[in-house]
Design a protein around this motif. Sequence first.
Motif, short mmCIF file in Angstrom:
data_model
loop_
_atom_site.label_atom_id
_atom_site.label_comp_id
_atom_site.label_asym_id
_atom_site.label_seq_id
_atom_site.Cartn_x
_atom_site.Cartn_y
_atom_site.Cartn_z
N GLU A 1 0.97 -1.22 -0.04
CA GLU A 1 -0.05 -0.05 0.18
C GLU A 1 1.01 1.37 -0.17
O GLU A 1 0.48 2.30 -0.64
CB GLU A 1 -1.08 0.16 1.25
CG GLU A 1 -2.18 -0.88 1.02
CD GLU A 1 -2.89 -1.53 2.19
OE1 GLU A 1 -2.69 -0.75 3.12
OE2 GLU A 1 -3.67 -2.18 2.10
N SER A 2 2.02 1.11 0.75
CA SER A 2 2.66 2.57 0.89
C SER A 2 4.13 2.14 0.33
O SER A 2 4.75 0.96 0.80
CB SER A 2 3.03 2.99 2.22
OG SER A 2 1.63 3.39 2.66
N LEU A 3 4.71 2.80 -0.75
CA LEU A 3 6.09 2.88 -0.82
C LEU A 3 6.87 4.08 -1.39
O LEU A 3 6.15 4.98 -1.49
CB LEU A 3 6.24 1.60 -2.11
CG LEU A 3 5.69 2.06 -3.57
CD1 LEU A 3 6.54 1.15 -4.49
CD2 LEU A 3 4.25 2.13 -3.66
N GLN A 4 7.96 3.72 -1.49
CA GLN A 4 8.87 5.10 -2.07
C GLN A 4 9.87 4.50 -3.13
O GLN A 4 10.28 3.54 -3.04
CB GLN A 4 9.63 5.67 -0.93
CG GLN A 4 10.53 6.75 -1.27
CD GLN A 4 10.72 7.77 -0.15
OE1 GLN A 4 9.66 8.29 0.44
NE2 GLN A 4 12.04 8.09 0.15
N ALA B 1 -1.03 5.75 -8.58
CA ALA B 1 -1.82 5.98 -7.18
C ALA B 1 -3.32 6.38 -7.02
O ALA B 1 -4.09 5.65 -6.30
CB ALA B 1 -0.89 7.16 -6.59
N LYS B 2 -3.50 7.13 -8.28
CA LYS B 2 -4.93 7.45 -8.18
C LYS B 2 -5.85 6.08 -8.69
O LYS B 2 -6.76 5.87 -7.84
CB LYS B 2 -5.17 8.42 -9.52
CG LYS B 2 -6.32 9.21 -9.20
CD LYS B 2 -6.40 10.46 -10.24
CE LYS B 2 -7.85 10.94 -10.48
NZ LYS B 2 -8.10 11.58 -11.65
N GLU B 3 -5.49 5.21 -9.68
CA GLU B 3 -6.12 4.08 -9.83
C GLU B 3 -6.22 3.13 -8.79
O GLU B 3 -7.30 2.47 -8.64
CB GLU B 3 -5.48 3.45 -11.18
CG GLU B 3 -6.27 3.62 -12.42
CD GLU B 3 -5.51 3.13 -13.68
OE1 GLU B 3 -5.21 1.87 -13.64
OE2 GLU B 3 -5.30 4.05 -14.45
N HIS B 4 -5.22 2.97 -7.94
CA HIS B 4 -5.19 1.91 -7.29
C HIS B 4 -4.95 2.21 -5.57
O HIS B 4 -4.70 1.50 -4.58
CB HIS B 4 -3.85 0.87 -7.67
CG HIS B 4 -3.93 0.41 -8.88
ND1 HIS B 4 -4.85 -0.88 -9.37
CD2 HIS B 4 -3.52 0.83 -10.08
CE1 HIS B 4 -4.59 -1.02 -10.48
NE2 HIS B 4 -3.79 -0.21 -10.97
N GLY B 5 -5.10 3.50 -5.55
CA GLY B 5 -5.08 3.86 -3.89
C GLY B 5 -3.72 3.85 -3.44
O GLY B 5 -3.63 3.43 -2.08
N LEU B 6 -2.63 3.73 -3.90
CA LEU B 6 -1.47 3.65 -3.62
C LEU B 6 -0.78 4.87 -2.95
O LEU B 6 -1.25 5.93 -3.03
CB LEU B 6 -0.17 3.30 -4.63
CG LEU B 6 -0.25 2.14 -5.33
CD1 LEU B 6 0.54 2.03 -6.56
CD2 LEU B 6 -0.50 0.90 -4.54
#
Lengths: 215, 215, 449, 449
Positions: C70-73, C104-109
């Motif tokens: 879910e979160s990454l850099q 991010a928008k498409e998959h909520g990342l």
Amino acid sequence: MSKEELLDAIRDSIVNLDFDKSKEYTLKALEAGATPQEIILKSIAQGMEIVGKKFEESEYFLSELIVAGEIGKEITKILEPYLKGAEMKKVGKVVIGTVRGDLHDIGKNIVAMMLEAAEFKVIDLGADVPPEKFVEAVKNENPDIVGMSALLTVTMVEMKNVIDALKEAGLREKVKVIIGGAAVTEDYAKSIGADGYGANAVEGVRVCKQWVKQK
Amino acid sequence: MSKEELLDAIRDSIVNLDFDKSKEYTLKALEAGATPQEIILKSIAQGMEIVGKKFEESEYFLSELIVAGEIGKEITKILEPYLKGAEMKKVGKVVIGTVRGDLHDIGKNIVAMMLEAAEFKVIDLGADVPPEKFVEAVKNENPDIVGMSALLTVTMVEMKNVIDALKEAGLREKVKVIIGGAAVTEDYAKSIGADGYGANAVEGVRVCKQWVKQK
Amino acid sequence: MKFSRLEYTPKDIVFGFSKKFLRYGIDLEVGNGLVVPEIKYFPRVEKNVMEEYKHITEQLLKRAVALGTESLQLETELTYLEMEDKKLVAELINLQKSMIERYAKEHGLHVGYRVTVADIRDFGKPRHDEESFNKMMEIFELASSNGADVLSIESEGGKELFNYSIIRQDLTGIVSSLGYLATFDMKRLWKNIVSIAKNKSILAGGDSACAFANTAMKIAGGLKDNMIPHSLASIVRVMSACRSLIAFEEGATGPGKDCAYENVYLKVITGCPMSMEGKSSAVAHSSLVGNIIAATCDLWSNEQVENIKLFGGYGPEVFLEILHYDTKLMNMAIAGGQQYCLRDLMIKSDKLLNPQAFVLSPDIVYEISKVIVGEKDELSRTVASAIKAIELMSNEEKLNLSKGEKRFIEMAKRKLEEIYSSPSQKVEKALEQYVGKVEKLRVKDYLEA
Amino acid sequence: MKFSRLEYTPKDIVFGFSKKFLRYGIDLEVGNGLVVPEIKYFPRVEKNVMEEYKHITEQLLKRAVALGTESLQLETELTYLEMEDKKLVAELINLQKSMIERYAKEHGLHVGYRVTVADIRDFGKPRHDEESFNKMMEIFELASSNGADVLSIESEGGKELFNYSIIRQDLTGIVSSLGYLATFDMKRLWKNIVSIAKNKSILAGGDSACAFANTAMKIAGGLKDNMIPHSLASIVRVMSACRSLIAFEEGATGPGKDCAYENVYLKVITGCPMSMEGKSSAVAHSSLVGNIIAATCDLWSNEQVENIKLFGGYGPEVFLEILHYDTKLMNMAIAGGQQYCLRDLMIKSDKLLNPQAFVLSPDIVYEISKVIVGEKDELSRTVASAIKAIELMSNEEKLNLSKGEKRFIEMAKRKLEEIYSSPSQKVEKALEQYVGKVEKLRVKDYLEA
Ligand code: B12
Ligand code: B12
Ligand code: SF4
Ligand code: SF4
Ligand SMILES: [Zn+2]
Ligand SMILES: [Zn+2]
Ligand SMILES: [Zn+2]
């Protein structure tokens, strides 16, 4: 049920992946006076379209797309005697196989089935196919496209051998060549002079469709 | 202390990596009548041998080997005026550098220092060295060996450029070429036509020693 | 701002939590109870640069979706070659950022994007290569206006002298480099970076003493390599903390740069979130601190991996998957309140096997950090912290030290104490001698900058 | 021997401990309170085979010394090409073993050496390619007399039908393959392997349903791939447990083969030590079970990595380093009595995200294993275990299941229950229809062998 209702029922049984019902309704529809052409266009084609869409919208699995395709094929078999020898129109012809030394054929099979679902005629040479066999098939079948699959680093080089053998036989210019499988990359496809590459079955079918459209 | 004792004391100060003492004893030894040759053979060479052995037995660090080498060099500097111009005998001559575009020079420096410790004369061209500079140095210095270092994938290709430039200048046959650095492999060395490869400094020095022995 | 107290005790410092946690990028939160994977990659040089970055970015975002990360850099570390072409840099940062935004928008990342500028200066040139310095600043500007969320660098001021000294295990040279020359350069550099970041409302991340401490680590090698003493590499790490801290003193806020293993110190001292790398960065360099360094991270990284095809995909996506599982384990621990238990296992795993791991253990870091914040200037804290490290190593009987290491430690203690008796004098006198001996060393240019 | 009770409860099964732990190789102990890294590698095919193996073996042993890895296992998985040349196989096993012995002696390493023979049979040939079968047995003999400590295989009996069925999500075909055809082949094969191993006093390790369960896993892909249902892949895994168990029923003792994720079941049922692979095998294939699978391992592996140069060294040594740290963490937990805590984190990390992970969770494995040992024959346990898995998935509200997955689960329940009502009849009838439709399928050859 009316003829129209039966045509819809066949379509829906494809969408529901119900093999038994599709068969039942097809026989009934023929009895009710539906022509094979009607069944193909209104039931099978539409059913497949719906399934295809559901797959694209992530509602269906690829495996379900394949099952639907098989049901369509079975219905067509029932229709064959009624078709009076009029061959089904195909958009193009593909000879496909996994190269020599490589037994991984699941990926290749998926590609073949998806091509069939996209109305290609597919001649599947199986796995572990030596270059001579590819050449022979191109000679005999005169396909538009040759597809090759390889999953092993060791067997990748066989793809180049096939292309060379086609050249030697003077057949290279007659066909487009597309390759795929976990071992190969787009770069590799370029480097051995293949015309196309498919990272997965959907992509491969897209490329093949484009080629026959251009024709 | 007697002359002999002083010679031993110089040797021991090298082994103990004591720069100040080594200087002090050297001056005293010269006063006591030791010849520069004696100091070189009995103190420096023996000291270095002991240190080298301790390194090989994993008692000393490479860095300590290098420090000992530097002490040896400093003592030699003190001896120079007494040597009456008689040049020190060297086993061979190496031109070394890190190739163009690459600033990683620590590995190369270690190799250079280890070569010096092994009594090679080393001409260090530094880092980021263009092919012309290598060619020039080979022309002017007439070395036995050219060493190149590269740590970046981007700069590896420069090694081939240097070899090509040497060929073009008609100098390739005059020297042995050895390469090293984290980016390169033995295979790569072969593929560009280098004569040798060193995975680390110890290995590199071994190869160079062998070459000058064969001469 | 000089830091004068410590933000953590060895008991409460732990991965995933930092007192000055941050929100940035696309809905990313760092240091507020979650460890985030930070993936780094290296484009194949024989390929078109833009296409490589496109391929890498796409593969990473796809894999994140496939795994449910879910979160990454993402971190792009610009290479020397790329730095030559400003237009290209702008385009590639733009490209990556727009791909990140789309996914991010498409998959909520939740995604952060770090850009690291290469230090391209030739320190042998007059005024330390002003032209290159200006180019670096332009590229920081460029990165800021094209989508970077975090700015970083691995700056190299003082390295000419360091390189000369490290392989001679010359402590005076090392101290003069890290505790004196480097400090001038760090201050100037970070004043500039912090002001650029503030202007664009993005983050000034931090600096890594890669060219110093990681070089020493790399040269020290494995347990039985005997290149330089591991205890030398470990005091270089400690001294590097004194140097890298300067970025934060000048206003950096983190997240600190992954390859700065000295970040453990910076977290204790500043309370800012830090990126770390350990076992999975074996793909870039072997280390003896693979687990212990995870104990206090807020982001968890792999160092750089080349974009080559492996059986399971390309290098970057393969390593993202590994980081994904490593961070998930830490995050599960946090979710269940067991973070301290897992942390202690990580520490115990490496601490006593090697001095390099020893000085990254939170309790040791704490003791040494106290010394760092207690000293009056950069030079004296550099020497004092190293002395403290030596003292703690000598006192720990269970620490695995060979005879050679012990010999070095004895020597180092004497030498460092001698320097500590009058650091500036000793260093200034030594520097006079190094000029001429050390290639490219221009002491005056440090002092005047 | 049929196993009729379970060796573990979900509470007491954990990594590093197996009731029937083993001592073998050079002073290696597996399953007695220590998790051991098992490293796998793939030689570059364009190179000389012997030199590749030499290079790989040397780099691994050196890295082990550099890191202080005290116990490790090497696995050589012979390729189809290598199987062609018996002399070469003998030489390479000899070479590796002698290198292992030399290093072990010099540096006090504890090393095990597994050799996996490739299943080279063409099942389309009469009697399932007797010639190849004999060659395989010769190579097992050869491996045994040249230094292998453990024998393994990933055998493929039944796969023609499986391949046909899996992409059609045809459960009757899958059951007929794994629960019926495969069982005949497994019995014959493992009788032979066990006898060869016993003769040479080495270990008959185990078999992996790689060609079945890992193929399904690979096709199912990431969370959002929609190739086949993940719940399908998960019941294939469960059915594979019923199949792979046969090796142990025939006398295998473990350690089980790494890529057999079904090993969790085999450990619960047999109490033998098992090798597992998870997050680090991302280098070979992506998975959604990277952490959970570590919860019960005795050896911990990376799957195969190619021998290519990366920044930090060659592929195999880089992955050995990663395994080294992962196993060290587990071993630290054991040393401190915290193994259950770490295990639970591993489980929680993946369990509810995906059905494939769900069926590898010890509590679920326990429930299903009870069903497996309770059924009277291979076929009915195959169907019954899958039904149980479906039931447990349906009952777990927190399990992440898409609409499509739920649709499949409903269908699968009906279908499997229908088969369970009279398994042999259903399967025998179906097999008649498959012959002809499925390329190379020779049902009779299975029954007669
Ligand atoms: C299943 C499998 C097997 C099965 C094969 C069953 C079968 N009949 O196919 C079995 C167990 C028999 C097997 C055997 C071996 N295998 Co195998 N196997 C796999 C595995 C797990 C999955 C492959 C698969 O089916 N994938 C699913 C399908 C759907 O994906 P796909 O094939 O990539 O196809 C997709 C695309 O690539 C594309 N595509 C494929 N072909 C084509 C063609 C065209 C024209 C186009 C457009 C597209 C296209 O579309 C497909 C659908 O989207 C992979 C692991 C992996 N990471 O891929 C290893 C793998 C391929 N195998 C490997 C190895 C080493 C072997 C063996 C040599 C093992 C041994 N020691 O003997 C043998 C070799 C046998 C031989 N001579 O071929 C290695 C290959 C290493 C290498 N690069 O050389 C892999 C990568 C595993 C690993 N990490 O080590 N294997
Ligand atoms: C220190 C270091 C730096 C320092 C260099 C300081 C200096 N003056 O040398 C600094 C910080 C400046 C630096 C900069 C960069 N670096 Co750098 N660096 C390293 C690091 C950490 C250690 C290198 C080192 O000194 N090793 C210790 C020495 C002793 O080992 P060695 O050089 O291998 O030498 C030994 C042997 O190879 C051999 N040998 C070497 N040369 C020769 C020659 C001969 C003839 C022989 C026989 C033997 C031989 O003997 C030596 C002793 O045994 C490596 C990491 C790594 N994994 O290697 C990265 C690394 C080499 N750097 C890397 C990168 C990307 C960079 C930068 C491009 C970063 C950037 N984004 O800008 C810049 C490039 C600068 C440039 N244009 O050259 C990458 C290279 C990737 C690649 N393969 O292309 C690496 C691998 C790090 C990584 N994983 O990403 N780096
Ligand atoms: S890898 Fe880490 S240590 Fe190695 S160079 Fe890059 S940053 Fe420095
Ligand atoms: S990698 Fe594991 S799963 Fe993939 S093929 Fe080899 S064994 Fe089967
Ligand atoms: Zn770095
Ligand atoms: Zn397998
Ligand atoms: Zn396997």
